[in-house]
Design a protein around this motif. Sequence first.
Motif, PDB file in Angstrom:
ATOM      1  N   ASP A  84       0.804  -1.225   0.000  1.00 38.53           N
ATOM      2  CA  ASP A  84       0.000   0.000   0.000  1.00 38.53           C
ATOM      3  C   ASP A  84       0.837   1.276   0.000  1.00 38.53           C
ATOM      4  O   ASP A  84       0.310   2.363  -0.265  1.00 38.53           O
ATOM      5  N   THR A 111      -2.167   3.740  -2.695  1.00 41.13           N
ATOM      6  CA  THR A 111      -3.512   3.246  -2.964  1.00 41.13           C
ATOM      7  C   THR A 111      -4.555   4.297  -2.618  1.00 41.13           C
ATOM      8  O   THR A 111      -4.368   5.125  -1.729  1.00 41.13           O
ATOM      9  N   ARG A 113      -8.956   4.501  -2.061  1.00 39.36           N
ATOM     10  CA  ARG A 113     -10.066   3.600  -1.763  1.00 39.36           C
ATOM     11  C   ARG A 113     -11.359   4.398  -1.648  1.00 39.36           C
ATOM     12  O   ARG A 113     -11.380   5.483  -1.057  1.00 39.36           O
ATOM     13  N   GLU A 146     -16.397  -3.099   0.945  1.00 39.23           N
ATOM     14  CA  GLU A 146     -16.002  -4.508   0.866  1.00 39.23           C
ATOM     15  C   GLU A 146     -14.880  -4.799   1.854  1.00 39.23           C
ATOM     16  O   GLU A 146     -13.955  -4.000   1.998  1.00 39.23           O
ATOM     17  N   GLY A 149      -9.026  -5.337   0.810  1.00 40.65           N
ATOM     18  CA  GLY A 149      -8.609  -4.087   0.188  1.00 40.65           C
ATOM     19  C   GLY A 149      -7.434  -3.465   0.912  1.00 40.65           C
ATOM     20  O   GLY A 149      -6.920  -4.004   1.892  1.00 40.65           O
ATOM     21  N   PRO A 150      -7.010  -2.300   0.441  1.00 43.32           N
ATOM     22  CA  PRO A 150      -5.850  -1.637   1.048  1.00 43.32           C
ATOM     23  C   PRO A 150      -6.079  -1.328   2.531  1.00 43.32           C
ATOM     24  O   PRO A 150      -7.183  -0.987   2.939  1.00 43.32           O
ATOM     25  N   ARG A 151      -5.010  -1.445   3.296  1.00 43.64           N
ATOM     26  CA  ARG A 151      -5.076  -1.152   4.732  1.00 43.64           C
ATOM     27  C   ARG A 151      -4.604   0.264   5.039  1.00 43.64           C
ATOM     28  O   ARG A 151      -4.935   0.823   6.069  1.00 43.64           O
ATOM     29  N   ASP A 165      -6.741   1.014   8.283  1.00 41.31           N
ATOM     30  CA  ASP A 165      -7.791   0.130   8.808  1.00 41.31           C
ATOM     31  C   ASP A 165      -7.522  -0.166  10.277  1.00 41.31           C
ATOM     32  O   ASP A 165      -6.515   0.268  10.852  1.00 41.31           O
TER      33      ASP A 165
END
Length: 193
Positions: A84, A111, A113, A146, A149-151, A165
Amino acid sequence: MSFWIVGDRNGGAVLDAYPRNGPEGWRYLESHRLAPEFPNDAVMGFSPSFPDRRKVYDFVTSILDIRIVSERVRRIVLEFAPNDVEFLPVTLVNHQREVASREHFIMNVLTRREVIDLERSDVRMGSILKTEIGRVRKLVLREDIEPGGPRVFRPMHLRVNTMVDETVHAALAGAGLTGCGFFPANGWNGKGT
């Protein structure tokens, strides 16, 4: 699923200029790899506008909308989100141009999102970049995000901020890092970063 806004405003040193001979400033916000063109001898100096602010923390305050972080932060982020971000090494110099740290990096977030619910958020879009949020009063996250995915990422429509996250947040918050704050993204009022 919860996300956190990363804040780096603190009482330590302030950086206000990108490294010389590096990519143009706007490119750091574009979520592209910059390492191939980044100088090996990159230097960032403490801002002369803040002469009393000299302490170097794990997160260094930047008015450039980029995160400058220590080796400690780099290790944690690479453990949980190696794809990421990329870390661009910089030497930090104080107001007298003396080396303050050789163990800091620009954390270039690679990234983006889609997590913001623009309909339910209380935001004002930018006057120049009309797809980017210019001001936040209350941020509301989408309910249909969802899993996976990227953190670590820059949210779509809010590229000047970095979100993490709950896993990365727990690791960073639990590491005793200095110079940072974390704000729950859902309900965030735009302050503190």
